[in-house]
Design a protein around this motif. Structure first.
Motif, short mmCIF file in Angstrom:
data_model
loop_
_atom_site.label_atom_id
_atom_site.label_comp_id
_atom_site.label_asym_id
_atom_site.label_seq_id
_atom_site.Cartn_x
_atom_site.Cartn_y
_atom_site.Cartn_z
N PHE A 47 -3.46 -16.76 23.78
CA PHE A 47 -3.54 -17.37 22.45
C PHE A 47 -2.20 -17.28 21.73
O PHE A 47 -1.76 -18.24 21.10
CB PHE A 47 -4.64 -16.75 21.58
CG PHE A 47 -4.57 -17.28 20.18
CD1 PHE A 47 -5.05 -18.55 19.89
CD2 PHE A 47 -3.97 -16.55 19.16
CE1 PHE A 47 -4.94 -19.08 18.60
CE2 PHE A 47 -3.84 -17.06 17.88
CZ PHE A 47 -4.34 -18.33 17.59
N TYR A 50 0.09 -19.83 23.06
CA TYR A 50 -0.39 -21.15 22.63
C TYR A 50 -0.02 -21.41 21.17
O TYR A 50 0.50 -22.48 20.84
CB TYR A 50 -1.91 -21.25 22.82
CG TYR A 50 -2.51 -22.51 22.27
CD1 TYR A 50 -2.45 -23.69 23.00
CD2 TYR A 50 -3.13 -22.53 21.03
CE1 TYR A 50 -2.99 -24.86 22.49
CE2 TYR A 50 -3.68 -23.68 20.52
CZ TYR A 50 -3.61 -24.85 21.25
OH TYR A 50 -4.14 -26.02 20.74
N SER A 51 -0.27 -20.44 20.32
CA SER A 51 0.04 -20.59 18.90
C SER A 51 1.53 -20.82 18.68
O SER A 51 1.93 -21.68 17.88
CB SER A 51 -0.42 -19.35 18.12
OG SER A 51 -0.25 -19.53 16.75
N LYS A 52 2.35 -20.10 19.43
CA LYS A 52 3.80 -20.27 19.33
C LYS A 52 4.20 -21.69 19.75
O LYS A 52 5.02 -22.33 19.09
CB LYS A 52 4.51 -19.23 20.20
CG LYS A 52 6.01 -19.21 20.02
CD LYS A 52 6.64 -18.05 20.77
CE LYS A 52 8.13 -18.02 20.53
NZ LYS A 52 8.76 -16.87 21.20
N GLN A 54 2.45 -24.25 19.40
CA GLN A 54 1.98 -25.16 18.36
C GLN A 54 2.81 -25.05 17.08
O GLN A 54 2.52 -25.71 16.09
CB GLN A 54 0.50 -24.90 18.05
CG GLN A 54 -0.44 -25.04 19.22
CD GLN A 54 -0.32 -26.39 19.91
OE1 GLN A 54 -0.39 -27.43 19.27
NE2 GLN A 54 -0.12 -26.38 21.21
N ASN A 56 3.44 -22.01 15.40
CA ASN A 56 3.10 -20.85 14.58
C ASN A 56 3.32 -19.58 15.42
O ASN A 56 2.42 -19.11 16.10
CB ASN A 56 1.65 -20.93 14.09
CG ASN A 56 1.32 -19.84 13.10
OD1 ASN A 56 2.19 -19.23 12.52
ND2 ASN A 56 0.03 -19.59 12.93
N LEU A 78 -7.45 -15.47 11.56
CA LEU A 78 -6.89 -16.77 11.92
C LEU A 78 -7.47 -17.89 11.08
O LEU A 78 -8.61 -17.81 10.60
CB LEU A 78 -7.20 -17.10 13.39
CG LEU A 78 -6.58 -16.21 14.45
CD1 LEU A 78 -7.05 -16.67 15.83
CD2 LEU A 78 -5.06 -16.23 14.37
N ARG A 82 -7.21 -23.61 13.51
CA ARG A 82 -6.36 -23.20 14.63
C ARG A 82 -7.20 -22.57 15.73
O ARG A 82 -7.00 -22.83 16.91
CB ARG A 82 -5.28 -22.20 14.18
CG ARG A 82 -4.45 -21.62 15.32
CD ARG A 82 -3.59 -22.66 16.02
NE ARG A 82 -2.53 -23.02 15.09
CZ ARG A 82 -1.71 -24.04 15.25
NH1 ARG A 82 -1.81 -24.80 16.31
NH2 ARG A 82 -0.79 -24.31 14.37
N TRP A 83 -8.17 -21.73 15.34
CA TRP A 83 -9.04 -21.14 16.35
C TRP A 83 -9.80 -22.24 17.09
O TRP A 83 -9.89 -22.21 18.32
CB TRP A 83 -10.02 -20.14 15.72
CG TRP A 83 -10.80 -19.41 16.77
CD1 TRP A 83 -10.46 -18.23 17.36
CD2 TRP A 83 -12.01 -19.83 17.40
NE1 TRP A 83 -11.40 -17.89 18.31
CE2 TRP A 83 -12.36 -18.86 18.36
CE3 TRP A 83 -12.85 -20.94 17.26
CZ2 TRP A 83 -13.50 -18.96 19.15
CZ3 TRP A 83 -13.98 -21.05 18.05
CH2 TRP A 83 -14.29 -20.06 18.99
N ALA A 86 -7.59 -24.00 19.53
CA ALA A 86 -7.38 -23.15 20.71
C ALA A 86 -8.64 -23.11 21.58
O ALA A 86 -8.54 -23.11 22.81
CB ALA A 86 -6.98 -21.74 20.27
#
Length: 118
Positions: A47, A50-52, A54, A56, A78, A82-83, A86
């Motif tokens: 995660f 993945y967030s990075k 995207q 963030n 979160l 976003r959750w 993901a």
């Protein structure tokens, strides 16, 4: 009174690192919280990466915001959207239902949260 997705009293998500939109340890929300930081999730490397990707970056510390950076195993409030993003990508982190605010159900169905239960 703040309730969780189980319709019981919301418990704290995490004090170390201190999380929540209001930085009080709880995944509470209010009018100021346009991102709806309501999902208490346990970070995974999948995660975080993945967030990075995207845009963030939750891994890199930012001292000016007193943000320590997150690592796998940390709990963090979160944004519900976003959750969900993901989750659809297959990399949603596990969720602590007792610490996930009821407002989350405006964005994510309970069955999806239950499937990701920590």
């Amino acid at each position: 009174m703040n309730l969780n997705v189980l319709d019981t009293i919301l418990i704290a998500c995490c004090y170390e690192p201190l999380t929540g939109f209001y930085r009080d340890g709880f995944c509470k929300t209010g009018l100021e919280d346009s991102g709806r930081h309501t999902v208490c999730a346990v970070m995974t490397i999948e995660f975080l990466e993945y967030s990075k990707q995207q845009g963030n970056d939750l891994i890199t510390p930012i001292s000016m915001y007193n943000f320590p950076g997150l690592k796998p195993g940390d709990k963090w409030c979160l944004c519900a959207t976003r959750w969900l993003q993901a989750y659809k990508a297959g990399v949603a982190p596990p969720v602590v239902l007792e610490a996930t605010h009821k407002k989350t159900l405006d964005y994510i169905d309970f069955a999806s949260l239950l499937e990701a239960k920590f």
